[in-house]
Design an enzyme around this catalytic site. Structure first.
Site, mmCIF file in Angstrom:
data_model
loop_
_atom_site.group_PDB
_atom_site.id
_atom_site.type_symbol
_atom_site.label_atom_id
_atom_site.label_comp_id
_atom_site.label_asym_id
_atom_site.label_seq_id
_atom_site.Cartn_x
_atom_site.Cartn_y
_atom_site.Cartn_z
ATOM 1 N N ALA A 179 10.113 24.779 -61.676
ATOM 2 C CA ALA A 179 10.737 26.164 -61.949
ATOM 3 C C ALA A 179 10.721 26.912 -60.772
ATOM 4 O O ALA A 179 10.649 28.013 -60.704
ATOM 5 C CB ALA A 179 10.115 26.875 -63.176
ATOM 6 N N GLY A 180 10.017 26.185 -59.638
ATOM 7 C CA GLY A 180 9.792 26.995 -58.316
ATOM 8 C C GLY A 180 8.584 27.559 -58.346
ATOM 9 O O GLY A 180 8.133 28.732 -57.803
ATOM 10 N N LEU A 181 7.562 27.364 -59.612
ATOM 11 C CA LEU A 181 6.357 28.111 -59.803
ATOM 12 C C LEU A 181 5.205 27.306 -59.215
ATOM 13 O O LEU A 181 4.044 27.640 -59.747
ATOM 14 C CB LEU A 181 6.271 28.566 -61.213
ATOM 15 C CG LEU A 181 7.553 29.371 -61.644
ATOM 16 C CD1 LEU A 181 7.331 29.801 -63.023
ATOM 17 C CD2 LEU A 181 7.556 30.908 -60.753
ATOM 18 N N SER A 182 5.437 26.176 -58.733
ATOM 19 C CA SER A 182 4.328 25.348 -58.143
ATOM 20 C C SER A 182 3.441 24.767 -59.382
ATOM 21 O O SER A 182 2.129 24.689 -58.778
ATOM 22 C CB SER A 182 3.307 26.281 -56.894
ATOM 23 O OG SER A 182 4.368 26.377 -56.111
ATOM 24 N N SER A 183 3.890 24.045 -59.986
ATOM 25 C CA SER A 183 2.914 23.431 -60.987
ATOM 26 C C SER A 183 2.490 22.196 -60.249
ATOM 27 O O SER A 183 1.485 21.819 -60.547
ATOM 28 C CB SER A 183 4.029 22.903 -62.243
ATOM 29 O OG SER A 183 4.948 21.923 -61.926
ATOM 30 N N ASP A 191 2.165 26.753 -51.434
ATOM 31 C CA ASP A 191 1.683 26.826 -52.814
ATOM 32 C C ASP A 191 0.085 26.433 -52.893
ATOM 33 O O ASP A 191 -0.405 26.922 -54.011
ATOM 34 C CB ASP A 191 2.763 25.555 -53.411
ATOM 35 C CG ASP A 191 4.124 25.934 -53.212
ATOM 36 O OD1 ASP A 191 4.484 27.125 -52.451
ATOM 37 O OD2 ASP A 191 4.804 24.990 -53.317
HETATM 38 P P1 ADP Z 1 7.296 22.625 -59.093
HETATM 39 O O1 ADP Z 1 5.953 22.459 -58.269
HETATM 40 O O2 ADP Z 1 7.967 23.921 -58.640
HETATM 41 O O3 ADP Z 1 6.986 23.127 -60.671
HETATM 42 P P2 ADP Z 1 7.778 20.166 -58.494
HETATM 43 O O4 ADP Z 1 9.067 19.173 -58.445
HETATM 44 O O5 ADP Z 1 7.163 20.316 -57.089
HETATM 45 O O6 ADP Z 1 8.045 21.638 -59.084
HETATM 46 O O7 ADP Z 1 6.573 19.440 -59.269
HETATM 47 C C1 ADP Z 1 6.803 18.909 -60.517
HETATM 48 C C2 ADP Z 1 6.298 17.798 -60.877
HETATM 49 O O8 ADP Z 1 4.681 17.912 -60.806
HETATM 50 C C3 ADP Z 1 6.556 17.196 -62.203
HETATM 51 O O9 ADP Z 1 7.578 16.593 -62.270
HETATM 52 C C4 ADP Z 1 5.281 16.325 -62.524
HETATM 53 O O10 ADP Z 1 5.398 14.941 -61.744
HETATM 54 C C5 ADP Z 1 4.064 17.084 -61.876
HETATM 55 N N1 ADP Z 1 3.484 17.941 -62.918
HETATM 56 C C6 ADP Z 1 3.430 19.342 -62.857
HETATM 57 N N2 ADP Z 1 2.762 19.522 -64.111
HETATM 58 C C7 ADP Z 1 2.374 18.856 -64.593
HETATM 59 C C8 ADP Z 1 1.639 18.256 -65.873
HETATM 60 N N3 ADP Z 1 1.077 19.482 -66.624
HETATM 61 N N4 ADP Z 1 1.451 17.223 -66.357
HETATM 62 C C9 ADP Z 1 1.729 16.138 -65.485
HETATM 63 N N5 ADP Z 1 2.408 16.108 -64.311
HETATM 64 C C10 ADP Z 1 2.771 17.668 -64.027
HETATM 65 MG MG MG Z 2 6.033 21.826 -56.278
#
Ligand code: ADP
Ligand code: MG
EC number: 2.7.1.6
Length: 389
Positions: free
Chosen positions: A125-129, A174
């Site tokens: 979601a562009g929120l740097s998960s 990020d």
């Molecule tokens: P953003 O960083 O903007 O959310 P990204 O595409 O850079 O998007 O990163 C998302 C990826 O990070 C997911 O597809 C997954 O591979 C990994 N990820 C993020 N959060 C989790 C989580 N809670 N458990 C497992 N993988 C995760």
């Molecule tokens: Mg990311």
């Protein structure tokens, strides 16, 4: 889905048959201003969200790395630390595995670990998960193996994991946001040397809200376009004879654009240069306004940033543009897309009293346009990565 540290400890114990040695948290972020500047040695200004990735972790000494996330289907991913190799897939597990790889590459003695992840940061979601996942892993291993890395050092390890192991050419913003932000502040970061300043950003005391609108779309275009804009920036710097666009002051922009046109630069290169130099300048404008306590006056600067991303860099999309236009028409102080664009999230600065009406206007505009309902929540400037137990 597990949520708090206690649930994460329990999930770890059920999975691995022993107690974790601790639980750590690292947040996602939104960027207030300064987009596509971090790979140009420029300025950015992110703030941490209350949403965090949690990691329950225990060391191993036998070289095994076991990874599990409650947020993705599939069981435990089992790897060996001495066999980690970049670009081998591994799906989501590449992010934490990449951190182990990057630490070991840098000579740190990480001899294995059991890791249980759970996160409230929306993914993609562009929120740097992804940065939250990297930084929480790096921090946990730093503490357990007593590596002595600073928050900025952890961020650099996370970025290296994402660039070189996962294979995503992101800048350092990020990870720095997730590692270094503090409660009630935005992080003014100079990405050239990682010097930073915590800028007070207490929205509540000003009667303001910063809404995050997650459009819940991610257009395919994104990855290739990011690399293309990066190349455009590098070409602009090369034609101007400077190491990065950071070296070009805002006052010199007009002359530089004329120079580029004379040199026959591609129009897309000229637009990249105008955006990056403009957004670096906008970071400095916003800093000055926040320092002067004039938070509302930052609204029009956010709008200018959006127009630049939409028209010059061309990384917005109809859903993001709809959020910005609708919010402004409904009385927002300013709005812009945040993060890489092509979907993801926008931020909207609003009077607290108007927040609900503006959120509702955006929901209605999405419904009328036939888009899925957006996710809307206030971005409360929150703490960076930390140990919870
Ligand atoms: P953003 O960083 O903007 O959310 P990204 O595409 O850079 O998007 O990163 C998302 C990826 O990070 C997911 O597809 C997954 O591979 C990994 N990820 C993020 N959060 C989790 C989580 N809670 N458990 C497992 N993988 C995760
Ligand atoms: Mg990311």
């Amino acid at each position: 889905m597990t949520s708090g540290p206690a649930e994460t400890e329990t999930a770890f114990a059920e999975l691995y048959g022993r107690a974790p040695e601790g639980v750590w948290a690292a947040p996602g972020r939104v960027n207030l201003i300064g987009e596509y500047t971090d790979f140009n040695d420029g300025f950015v200004m992110p703030l941490a969200l209350p949403h965090t990735a949690l990691a329950a972790v225990a060391r191993r000494t036998d070289g095994r790395l076991r990874l599990h996330s409650t947020d993705v289907p599939g069981g435990v991913v089992q790897l060996r630390v001495d066999e980690l190799t970049p670009h081998r897939g591994h799906g989501w597990a590449a992010y934490p595995a990449g951190v182990v790889w990057a630490l070991r590459e840098a000579g740190h003695p990480v001899t294995g670990a059991d890791i249980q992840i759970t996160s409230t940061v929306p993914t993609g979601a562009g929120l740097s998960s992804s940065a939250a996942l990297e930084v929480v892993t790096a921090l946990a291993l730093n503490d357990l193996f007593e590596l002595g890395l600073s928050p900025a050092g952890l961020a650099v390890v996370g970025q290296r994991a994402e660039n070189a192991f996962v294979g995503v050419p992101c800048g350092v913003m990020d990870q720095m946001a997730s590692a270094c932000c503090t409660d009630g502040h935005a992080l003014y970061l100079d990405t050239r040397d990682l010097t930073q300043r915590q800028v007070p950003f207490d929205l509540a005391s000003h009667g303001l809200h910063l809404l995050v609108v997650d459009t819940r779309v991610k257009h395919e275009l994104g990855d290739g376009a990011y690399a293309e804009r990066r190349a455009g920036c590098e070409e602009g710097a090369r034609l101007l004879g400077i190491p990065t666009l950071r070296e070009l002051p805002y006052e010199g922009l007009g002359t530089a654009l004329a120079t580029l046109a004379e040199a026959g630069a591609d129009e897309s290169v000229i637009r990249c240069v105008r955006h990056v130099v403009g957004d670096n300048h906008r970071v400095e404008q916003v800093i000055a306004l926040l320092d002067a306590g004039r938070v509302r006056a930052a609204g029009p600067v956010l709008n200018e940033g959006h127009v630049s991303l939409r028209d010059d860099l061309r990384v917005s999309c109809p859903e993001l543009d709809l959020v910005v236009a609708t919010a402004n028409a409904a009385g927002a102080l300013g709005a812009r897309m945040t993060g890489g664009g092509f979907g993801g999230s926008a931020i909207v600065l609003v009077e607290e009293a108007d927040a609900e009406a503006i959120a509702q206007a955006v929901r209605e505009a999405f419904a009328s346009a036939g888009h899925a309902a957006p996710g809307i929540f206030p971005a409360v400037p929150s703490a960076g990565a930390r140990r919870l137990s």
